[in-house]
Design a protein around this motif. Structure first.
Motif, mmCIF file in Angstrom:
data_model
loop_
_atom_site.group_PDB
_atom_site.id
_atom_site.type_symbol
_atom_site.label_atom_id
_atom_site.label_comp_id
_atom_site.label_asym_id
_atom_site.label_seq_id
_atom_site.Cartn_x
_atom_site.Cartn_y
_atom_site.Cartn_z
ATOM 1 N N PRO A 47 0.815 -1.212 0.000
ATOM 2 C CA PRO A 47 0.000 0.000 0.000
ATOM 3 C C PRO A 47 0.846 1.259 0.000
ATOM 4 C CG PRO A 47 0.053 -0.954 2.193
ATOM 5 C CD PRO A 47 0.740 -1.929 1.290
ATOM 6 N N LYS A 65 -3.996 1.221 -9.823
ATOM 7 C CA LYS A 65 -4.403 0.798 -8.481
ATOM 8 C C LYS A 65 -4.087 1.867 -7.453
ATOM 9 C CE LYS A 65 -3.770 -3.109 -5.257
ATOM 10 N NZ LYS A 65 -3.146 -4.436 -5.088
ATOM 11 N N ASN A 117 -8.209 1.322 3.025
ATOM 12 C CA ASN A 117 -7.236 0.247 3.209
ATOM 13 C C ASN A 117 -7.730 -1.085 2.639
ATOM 14 O OD1 ASN A 117 -5.732 -1.688 5.786
ATOM 15 N ND2 ASN A 117 -4.575 -0.474 4.309
ATOM 16 N N LYS A 118 -8.682 -1.003 1.679
ATOM 17 C CA LYS A 118 -9.224 -2.213 1.050
ATOM 18 C C LYS A 118 -9.498 -1.929 -0.423
ATOM 19 C CE LYS A 118 -11.601 -4.155 5.124
ATOM 20 N NZ LYS A 118 -11.339 -3.087 6.095
ATOM 21 N N PRO A 119 -8.506 -2.081 -1.304
ATOM 22 C CA PRO A 119 -8.746 -1.841 -2.727
ATOM 23 C C PRO A 119 -9.836 -2.751 -3.287
ATOM 24 C CG PRO A 119 -6.407 -2.080 -2.268
ATOM 25 C CD PRO A 119 -7.123 -2.490 -1.029
ATOM 26 N N ASP A 136 -9.183 2.286 -3.917
ATOM 27 C CA ASP A 136 -9.416 2.221 -2.478
ATOM 28 C C ASP A 136 -10.602 3.135 -2.152
ATOM 29 O OD1 ASP A 136 -9.199 1.866 0.229
ATOM 30 O OD2 ASP A 136 -7.042 2.182 0.308
ATOM 31 N N TYR A 189 -4.158 2.250 -3.069
ATOM 32 C CA TYR A 189 -4.237 1.403 -1.875
ATOM 33 C C TYR A 189 -3.558 2.169 -0.742
ATOM 34 C CZ TYR A 189 -3.532 -2.973 0.890
ATOM 35 O OH TYR A 189 -3.515 -3.941 1.858
#
Length: 324
Positions: free
Chosen positions: A140, A287, A253-255, A219, A289
């Motif tokens: 992350p 992405k 904290n959760k893609p 995220d 994160y």
């Protein structure tokens, strides 16, 4: 307690203003109500704040020194400035880069300069963005990572804002804390973001564009979780500035893979999406994160909203707002 909130008619600014008022703050809201997206939506947000003597709204452009001085220069006993005004939108920064330099760089300088003029020299909590991580591949994303590879003008101006904050702290001892927001969504959100665009298209049975052929992750962070972090920092920087860091990630904290995000909207609307697979736009990243360990440690920040629950709340609000 008196707070000045810039961008008070914006998505995060409106929600933050409402929560500060709920917690007993007096709030002066500033916004230029520009036409980047629906002015009617911005006005509706302001109306939804409610009729309260603790809130005063003034229309002003933060990048205009005279307008800003006229709007808030005479305020007394200002305890904190929550600077959330900005030119938002990654892709639009390709078309109109000067708007981003004006609002996100020049505007931030004006806000910092205004803070220095108050006898109280109030601390400033300001909005940054996960976009500053740019082309970083390590996840992350941590606040300690290098952020010198922006992939959009928007990201570059947000990083410039962070560097300006450090300069003002070094030269003028102005206490600042920047918040790197990660893909905020929820009721009263922006029409240029995926939750709104996808929900509207799915309800109307129009195709949605899935960039990078659907192979993206975000995220997604629900608005209430973001506001909890903003207000916590705001209160702490007023009382214990030495215990607040200069930068925090505020994310979930959760893609979430893009296809799971689409499925969540399908379930909430009860309709199947028509999809069009498209290549990656030049200003996007695959992405995001957030490493939120610093915010967890200092702010007891613990986001709780799952993507499925959050999307249901957004879709229900969207249907009511659009009369669908």
């Amino acid at each position: 307690m008196k707070a000045i909130v810039t961008g008070a008619a914006g998505f995060i600014g409106f929600a933050t203003t409402r929560e500060l008022l709920r917690q007993g703050f007096e709030v002066v809201g500033v916004d230029n109500l520009n036409h980047y997206y629906s002015v009617e939506l911005k006005k509706a947000r302001l109306e939804n704040i409610g009729d309260t003597s603790a809130f005063r709204f003034v229309k002003a452009d933060i990048s205009d020194k005279e307008q800003l001085e006229l709007a808030i220069g005479s305020e007394k006993n200002v305890d904190v400035i929550v600077h959330l005004a900005a030119q938002a939108g990654v892709r639009y920064s390709i078309e109109n880069p000067s708007a981003y330099v004006s609002a996100n760089v020049e505007g931030e300088v004006r806000v910092f300069e205004q803070a220095l003029k108050y006898s109280s020299c109030p601390p400033v909590v300001y909005a940054s963005s996960s976009s500053v991580y740019g082309g970083n591949r390590k996840v992350p994303f941590s606040e300690d990572d290098r952020v010198d590879d922006p992939v959009s003008v928007y990201a570059a101006t947000k990083r410039a804002g962070e560097l300006l904050a450090r300069s003002y702290h070094h030269v003028h001892k102005l206490k600042t804390t920047g918040l790197r927001f990660f893909t905020v969504y929820g009721p009263w959100g922006r029409p240029d973001m995926a939750p709104w665009l996808f929900t509207d298209a799915i309800l109307e049975e129009r195709p949605i564009k899935l960039f990078n052929y659907g192979k993206m992750q975000r995220d997604f962070t629900y608005i209430d979780d973001i506001v909890d972090g903003v207000v916590t920092v705001t209160k702490k920087i007023m009382k214990e500035p030495e215990k607040v860091a200069d930068i925090y990630n505020l994310g979930n904290n959760k893609p979430v893979p893009l296809m799971e995000f689409v499925e969540a909207i399908e379930q909430a609307t009860g309709k199947k999406a028509l999809t069009e697979l498209c290549p990656m736009p030049p200003a996007d990243v695959k992405k995001t994160y957030a490493d939120i360990s610093r915010a967890e440690r200092d702010l007891e920040y613990h986001p709780t909203m799952s993507i499925n629950e959050g999307i249901v709340k957004f879709v229900n609000w969207f249907k009511r707002y659009q009369g669908k």
